[in-house]
Motif scaffolding. Sequence first.
Motif, PDB file in Angstrom:
ATOM      1  N   GLU A 171       0.667  -1.036  -0.583  1.00 16.33           N
ATOM      2  CA  GLU A 171      -0.379  -0.471  -0.110  1.00 16.33           C
ATOM      3  C   GLU A 171       0.991   1.638  -0.273  1.00 16.33           C
ATOM      4  O   GLU A 171       0.778   2.469  -0.766  1.00 16.33           O
ATOM      5  N   THR A 175       0.545   3.973  -3.327  1.00 16.95           N
ATOM      6  CA  THR A 175      -0.039   5.357  -2.600  1.00 16.95           C
ATOM      7  C   THR A 175       0.474   5.812  -3.868  1.00 16.95           C
ATOM      8  O   THR A 175       1.711   6.368  -4.122  1.00 16.95           O
ATOM      9  N   SER A 184      -4.655  -3.321  -6.540  1.00 19.93           N
ATOM     10  CA  SER A 184      -5.701  -3.049  -5.595  1.00 19.93           C
ATOM     11  C   SER A 184      -5.672  -4.439  -4.930  1.00 19.93           C
ATOM     12  O   SER A 184      -5.910  -4.600  -3.482  1.00 19.93           O
ATOM     13  N   ILE A 187      -3.503  -5.868  -2.767  1.00 22.89           N
ATOM     14  CA  ILE A 187      -2.999  -5.340  -0.994  1.00 22.89           C
ATOM     15  C   ILE A 187      -4.197  -5.111  -0.627  1.00 22.89           C
ATOM     16  O   ILE A 187      -4.464  -5.734   1.458  1.00 22.89           O
ATOM     17  N   LYS A 191      -3.194  -6.732   2.675  1.00 26.82           N
ATOM     18  CA  LYS A 191      -2.780  -5.948   4.270  1.00 26.82           C
ATOM     19  C   LYS A 191      -3.872  -5.489   5.237  1.00 26.82           C
ATOM     20  O   LYS A 191      -4.309  -5.794   6.461  1.00 26.82           O
ATOM     21  N   ARG A 257      -4.975   6.556  -1.269  1.00 30.87           N
ATOM     22  CA  ARG A 257      -4.791   5.254  -1.121  1.00 30.87           C
ATOM     23  C   ARG A 257      -5.418   4.810  -2.679  1.00 30.87           C
ATOM     24  O   ARG A 257      -5.821   4.835  -2.770  1.00 30.87           O
TER      25      ARG A 257
END
Length: 347
Positions: A171, A175, A184, A187, A191, A257
């Motif tokens: 991330e 970013t 995406s 992530i 995450k 983000r």
Amino acid sequence: MLSQADLKTRIDTELRAFVATESALLEAVDPLLAPVGAQLRAAVADGKRIRAAFCYWGWRAAGQGDSTAMVRAAAAMELVHAAALVHDDLIDNSPLRRGVRTPHVALRDATAKSPDPDGAARSLALLVGDLLMAWAGQLFTGCGLPAIYLARARPMWSVLARELIAGECLEVLRTGTETDPQESLAIVRYKTAKYTVEHPLHIGGRLGGASARTLGAFTDYGLPLGEAFQLRDDLLAVFGDPAVTGKSNLDDLAAARPTALVAFARQGADLRDRAVLDGLLGRTDLGAHDLIEVRAILQRSGARGRVEQLIAQRVRRARAALDGANLPRGAAEALRRLAEAVTTRSS
């Protein structure tokens, strides 16, 4: 069957008692550490305790009965989560979490006389997160379960830490860049999804001696459900009620983000809308009018609808995996209820 409310109460009791004892020992070193102790206690003062719940029901799904020692082991998942939030808010420079000042902001009161008050407060917050993560391992290994049980689950802690940090790093590295939806979603997976559902289930299941088939079912259920959880979070970050979520709708946008929501918007927006979106992302002076504009673009581009579709698809996959897993009835029912709770929430 044990209700989620009753389980949450038991987890809260174990978690708060542990942190109260350990933070008191920290403060006993020097009274100057009192603000740090206060932030450690604040980090576990609230929460839905869903990670602990998945861990507990992973144990029960392995055929084990209720156990106070297991509740303590499951509560360790919440210390991992608390540590991740402290570090996440520090990385994102978020001022609020659940309507309360984040540690790196709250600790400015204690560092007011420092030559660099903000930098000192951020350093203290980093150490708060580090200690919470260390405490997670301490609570887990000292939960009271037999050593042979703990040995079965210990390797999963290495996996959890590696994949959680990988997701955080991805991330940070993405970013401010233009990511495609698959980047995406990667992530999202590393995450949040894995340490929210899959890893707690595996840890609980391994503690309980779950079969390879059951552990496979945990992955088939937990990974799509964890992704749905984070995708819902991304929608709430922009479209939710700040009075309920406890965070500004502008945080993700101002930080640029790399969410799936933004990736789909860039993919589906026309040239004008994409230019407007790119011009707003990353700005720290965004206001109410800008939020209205971004929301309209997310709608027009089909991004909001696409994320809702992904959530529904992943929930269906999780439910199908659960239906085919042949788990004990009480554990299966609890996991069905958790699937509903984590994907239809408003905060």
